[in-house]
Design a protein around this motif. Sequence first.
Motif, short mmCIF file in Angstrom:
data_model
loop_
_atom_site.label_atom_id
_atom_site.label_comp_id
_atom_site.label_asym_id
_atom_site.label_seq_id
_atom_site.Cartn_x
_atom_site.Cartn_y
_atom_site.Cartn_z
N GLU A 1 54.51 13.52 39.58
CA GLU A 1 55.21 13.20 38.33
C GLU A 1 54.42 13.62 37.09
O GLU A 1 54.97 13.69 36.00
N ASP A 2 53.14 13.88 37.26
CA ASP A 2 52.28 14.24 36.12
C ASP A 2 51.57 15.55 36.43
O ASP A 2 50.59 15.56 37.20
N PRO A 3 52.01 16.66 35.88
CA PRO A 3 51.39 17.96 36.18
C PRO A 3 50.04 18.15 35.50
O PRO A 3 49.33 19.11 35.79
N GLY A 4 49.66 17.23 34.62
CA GLY A 4 48.41 17.40 33.88
C GLY A 4 47.17 17.48 34.75
O GLY A 4 46.39 18.45 34.65
N PRO A 5 46.90 16.50 35.63
CA PRO A 5 45.68 16.56 36.45
C PRO A 5 45.62 17.78 37.37
O PRO A 5 44.54 18.35 37.56
N LEU B 1 42.83 20.72 37.36
CA LEU B 1 42.14 21.14 38.58
C LEU B 1 42.12 22.66 38.71
O LEU B 1 41.10 23.27 39.02
N LEU B 2 43.25 23.28 38.44
CA LEU B 2 43.37 24.72 38.63
C LEU B 2 42.68 25.55 37.55
O LEU B 2 42.10 26.61 37.84
N LYS B 3 42.75 25.08 36.34
CA LYS B 3 42.35 25.89 35.18
C LYS B 3 40.97 26.53 35.29
O LYS B 3 40.81 27.72 34.99
N PRO B 4 39.91 25.84 35.71
CA PRO B 4 38.58 26.48 35.73
C PRO B 4 38.41 27.54 36.80
O PRO B 4 37.50 28.37 36.72
N ARG C 1 52.13 25.99 35.13
CA ARG C 1 51.82 27.34 34.66
C ARG C 1 51.49 27.34 33.16
O ARG C 1 50.52 27.96 32.72
N GLU C 2 52.32 26.66 32.40
CA GLU C 2 52.11 26.61 30.95
C GLU C 2 50.77 25.97 30.62
O GLU C 2 50.03 26.45 29.75
N ASN C 3 50.45 24.90 31.31
CA ASN C 3 49.19 24.19 31.05
C ASN C 3 47.98 25.05 31.41
O ASN C 3 46.97 25.05 30.69
N VAL C 4 48.07 25.75 32.54
CA VAL C 4 46.94 26.57 32.99
C VAL C 4 46.77 27.78 32.09
O VAL C 4 45.65 28.25 31.86
N GLY C 5 47.87 28.31 31.59
CA GLY C 5 47.80 29.42 30.65
C GLY C 5 47.84 30.79 31.27
O GLY C 5 47.64 31.80 30.57
N VAL C 6 48.07 30.88 32.58
CA VAL C 6 48.22 32.18 33.25
C VAL C 6 49.38 32.09 34.22
O VAL C 6 49.76 31.00 34.67
N GLU C 7 49.92 33.23 34.57
CA GLU C 7 50.96 33.28 35.59
C GLU C 7 50.37 32.89 36.94
O GLU C 7 49.24 33.27 37.27
N LEU C 8 51.11 32.15 37.72
CA LEU C 8 50.65 31.72 39.03
C LEU C 8 51.66 32.14 40.10
O LEU C 8 52.86 32.21 39.84
N THR D 1 63.61 25.26 43.46
CA THR D 1 62.75 24.64 42.46
C THR D 1 62.23 25.69 41.49
O THR D 1 61.67 26.71 41.91
N PRO D 2 62.38 25.49 40.20
CA PRO D 2 61.88 26.47 39.23
C PRO D 2 60.37 26.67 39.38
O PRO D 2 59.62 25.72 39.58
N GLY D 3 59.97 27.94 39.32
CA GLY D 3 58.55 28.26 39.36
C GLY D 3 57.99 28.51 40.73
O GLY D 3 56.81 28.82 40.88
N LEU D 4 58.82 28.40 41.79
CA LEU D 4 58.32 28.64 43.14
C LEU D 4 58.51 30.10 43.56
O LEU D 4 59.57 30.68 43.36
#
Length: 536
Positions: free
Chosen positions: A116-120, A124-127, A157-164, A179-182
């Motif tokens: 429910e919360d894509p933030g964490p 995790l992915l960003k670094p 994707r938006e939070n990480v800042g790159v296409e995944l 599902t969008p984004g899959l």
Amino acid sequence: MLLSTLLCAILGTVLAHALSIPSPSHSVSFEERQAASAESERYVFAHFMVGFVNSYTQDDWNRDVALASSKGIDGFALNCDGQDTNAQQLQYAFTAASNSNFKLIISPDFVHYSYEDPGPVSELLKPWVTQLGYFQYEGKPFVSSFWGEGTDWVKVRENVGVELYVCPYDYASQAAVDTPGLDGLFSWRTWPGEGTDEVVFQNMTSDPDEEYLNLLAPLGKTFMAPVSPWFYSHLPASTGFPKNYYLYSDTLWPTRWQQILDLGVKYPDQVKFVEIITWNDWTESSLISPYKGTMTTDGNKEWSEDFDHSVFMDMMGPFISAFKAGQAQPQVTEDRMVWWYRPTLKNAECSSTDSVGEKPRGWEMAADSVFVAALTTGPATITVTIGGVASSQSVDGAGVHTLAFAMSVGSVAFQMEVDGGGSATGKGAIEISDQCYNGVYNFNVLAGTAAVDGTSSPASGDTALASSAPEVSAAPASSVEAGTAVSAEASIPASSAYSTPSDEGGNTSATQAVSSVPVAPASSSLPGRWGNWRNQ
């Protein structure tokens, strides 16, 4: 002049076709060639439980990366469970990968993260997704998961800042593939009866894969197929994760690999990835790496520590080569045998001393058999000697042949004689007993291997017993080709393999060949991982 021009044009066309030279109006750019190459490539990953290796050092990661790479594995899918120690271990992992061609992908474990919360998950992915060792597909960092149904991957994707390139685990459903984004889906259905309350008396089939592929193929999305060598967990309620069940595994490993080859041929544009489940989950007996358990309070060491699975990697090599080449049969290049068996007969009783206090659910499915996979480049004879009594089976051609021998009490020795010369011998590291090993119920297996050059794994032990095994005659065993049935008291489909019990719990003849595969030319709101079984 017109005739001359016409002849030149015809000749140019013929030469261009013969030499595969594209005409100027259809020239292929370097970028297009790269894209075409990437589309044809296939990859094999192993599911790595990062939360299990809090004490790992850089040397440990270097060792695991080198070992996996040497066995044809392209990378680790790093299962991250949100522990604070994950960050340090990920740093070690990416340092190890940066010194090789080995690749890593992040696989958030949504038993611990919230869908429910894509933030964490984004944090995790960003670094890591921009690190040199991170696996990219179609120019995008590849992300998988354990569970995560309903996750907003567009927001991630938006939070990480790159296409995944997102290929998470979810059930096969239209809602999932839409599902969008899959970009694809990953399945965890690699053991019969996984995620259900049923004891499934048969081997794995590819039906669950077909459910995914029938949904993904029309949309041009990819599929990551799962494969696992075993499942047995025997954890008491005191651990907080009570699991006490066995899922049919006797001949699961070779059977499942062959199914993946078949799926790869049938769905070449979808089956681009395989994930081995797992690299290091000793608590569920699904590991293929050497045992590195550090937990001392859950009792798993009693049924895990002495039970090496690492030589299962020697069996998978020919299948991995064939998968990557798009072939339907394994590519066997050396004569070798790989064996596996349980330490005790399944009727052994020890509830009074067992850590859980009762037998695992599904124990009846296990066959009292010693299994051998004969990887051969031609005809060969395999002899298994248990307690001084020998039994032999012959295979008549090149391929991966899965054989079963009746299990009895005593030491176990193995021998393979190749027609035209050459032999391999080895000894099982643990004697078979009719009493519980370490006083607990154990439906795990130990495995060993030996090659015709005399090289054997540490698990194979002393080879003296095998070389001195008496020669006895055995009833000829008939190989079972794909699509045929095993003749026994009850007819069992080949998809069930040899040791699948009948509905009454009976097993087929223990001296019968299982199969013969021909060789190719040279969050808390989430359900438990295992459905309702997790709390049983």
